[in-house]
Design an enzyme around this catalytic site. Structure first.
Site, PDB file in Angstrom:
ATOM      1  N   GLN A 149       9.812   1.852  16.308  1.00 22.06           N
ATOM      2  CA  GLN A 149      10.193   0.687  15.504  1.00 22.06           C
ATOM      3  C   GLN A 149      11.654   0.784  15.063  1.00 22.06           C
ATOM      4  OE1 GLN A 149       7.779  -1.467  12.337  1.00 22.06           O
ATOM      5  NE2 GLN A 149       8.885  -0.077  11.020  1.00 22.06           N
TER       6      GLN A 149
ATOM      7  N   ALA B 287       0.870  -1.194   0.000  1.00 16.15           N
ATOM      8  CA  ALA B 287       0.000   0.000   0.000  1.00 16.15           C
ATOM      9  C   ALA B 287       0.901   1.237   0.000  1.00 16.15           C
ATOM     10  CB  ALA B 287      -0.971  -0.008   1.179  1.00 16.15           C
TER      11      ALA B 287
ATOM     12  N   SER C  18       0.021   4.132   5.138  1.00 19.64           N
ATOM     13  CA  SER C  18      -0.865   3.278   4.337  1.00 19.64           C
ATOM     14  C   SER C  18      -2.260   3.279   4.932  1.00 19.64           C
ATOM     15  CB  SER C  18      -0.321   1.854   4.308  1.00 19.64           C
ATOM     16  OG  SER C  18       0.985   1.858   3.772  1.00 19.64           O
TER      17      SER C  18
ATOM     18  N   GLY D  28       5.907   8.370   0.984  1.00 20.35           N
ATOM     19  CA  GLY D  28       6.853   8.137   2.083  1.00 20.35           C
ATOM     20  C   GLY D  28       7.746   6.928   1.787  1.00 20.35           C
ATOM     21  N   HIS D  29       7.118   5.833   1.319  1.00 23.42           N
ATOM     22  CA  HIS D  29       7.919   4.656   0.948  1.00 23.42           C
ATOM     23  C   HIS D  29       8.853   4.992  -0.219  1.00 23.42           C
ATOM     24  CE1 HIS D  29       4.205   2.539   2.580  1.00 23.42           C
ATOM     25  NE2 HIS D  29       5.167   1.994   3.299  1.00 23.42           N
TER      26      HIS D  29
ATOM     27  N   ASP E 274       7.509   5.652  12.325  1.00 23.23           N
ATOM     28  CA  ASP E 274       7.565   4.562  13.305  1.00 23.23           C
ATOM     29  C   ASP E 274       8.855   4.713  14.108  1.00 23.23           C
ATOM     30  OD1 ASP E 274       5.174   2.818  12.479  1.00 23.23           O
ATOM     31  OD2 ASP E 274       6.200   3.155  10.595  1.00 23.23           O
TER      32      ASP E 274
ATOM     33  N   GLY F  76      11.268   4.350   7.842  1.00 22.61           N
ATOM     34  CA  GLY F  76      10.672   5.671   8.035  1.00 22.61           C
ATOM     35  C   GLY F  76      10.573   6.000   9.515  1.00 22.61           C
TER      36      GLY F  76
END
Ligand code: PAF
Length: 278
Positions: free
Chosen positions: A153, A32, A186, A36-37, A150, A147
């Site tokens: 993460q 999705a 997403s 950003g990705h 997160d 990114g």
């Protein structure tokens, strides 16, 4: 762009390219894809010779079955976007390629694993640890790009790399935002028109709260966020915290500290996260 379905194919491609002296970049995603990705792909392309992207909606990191079921899946669009961004390899496995023996691995990330997302989404970081460990060990890139929406993460992945002694550089990349400031995600695709409008308040409230934290203190800022979110019938606050940016310890004051504010908020049924350095 070549598309592989098995990690074995990716690894033999990587081995060949490494022998030729190429630096390998890796961008793990759950698909999705949004801008950003794509910015992660672009950063990888600048810093490495070969960029590999993976798309895998990892079931073990979802602590909510409904969230997993409804997680947006747009493979055709993803492939087009990656092709346009000149990504070299897309790895799109099915669940058996990632978890062939169905075994689970338990991680202990210490304090950073038990607060914020760790506290509010039990098991989430264990699932992230499982899949990222399998991907990094299987592909063995020189650099992997994540990114910083997160934020926690990224800290978890760095800790994982340390614990497992993996030789990969973890690169944290800036949050990309929509024109109205909402962090790209997403999950934004799942918002109704009305929810999407309300969601744009998140960065505005965070910005004002960061100013308040500096001027009037952490307690004042937290009260402000509570109140603002409470006023929105479509929103429900999961948490808003101001933490030490390196340890994620909750802060009572921000003097002489690198502080970061982190939020998780439901907009309708959709849970969004964001963060802002103070
Ligand atoms: O950030 C994500 O999209 C996922 O958590 C990741 C790192 C791809 C692992 O499934």
């Amino acid at each position: 762009m070549q598309i592989f379905c098995t990690i074995k194919e990716v690894k033999s491609f990587v081995d060949e390219k490494k022998q030729l002296g190429n630096v390998i970049g890796f961008v793990p995603t759950m698909g999705a894809l949004h801008q950003g990705h794509i910015s992660l792909i672009e950063t990888s392309r600048k810093q490495t010779d070969i960029t590999i992207c993976s798309i895998f909606v990892n079931p073990t990191q979802f602590n909510n079955a409904d969230d997993l079921k409804h997680y947006p899946r747009t493979p055709d669009n993803d492939i087009q976007m990656l092709q346009d961004a000149k990504c070299d390899i897309l790895y799109m496995p099915d669940v058996n390629d990632i978890y062939p023996n169905n075994e689970t691995q338990q991680f202990d990330f210490g304090k950073i694993g038990n607060v914020l997302e760790g506290e509010h989404r039990p098991g989430h970081f264990n699932g992230v640890g499982q899949v990222v460990s399998i991907l990094l060990k299987g592909i063995q890139p020189h650099k992997a790009f994540f990114g910083s929406k997160d934020y926690q993460q990224v800290m978890i992945v760095k800790e994982l790399v340390k614990q497992q002694n993996l030789s990969v550089d973890i690169i944290s990349c800036p949050i990309l935002r929509e024109p109205d400031g909402l962090a790209m995600s997403s999950r934004n695709k799942r918002l109704t028109v009305e929810e999407r409008k309300v969601a744009s308040l998140i960065p505005i409230i965070m910005k004002k709260a960061a100013d308040l934290a500096r001027e009037k203190g952490v307690t004042y800022a937290k009260l402000y966020v509570d109140e603002q979110i409470h006023q929105q019938p479509l929103m429900k606050l999961d948490y808003y915290e101001i933490c030490d940016a390196e340890s994620l310890d909750l802060l009572q004051d921000i003097y002489n500290k690198r502080a970061i504010s982190l939020i998780a908020v439901f907009v309708g049924a959709i849970r969004l996260i964001d963060n802002l350095e103070i």
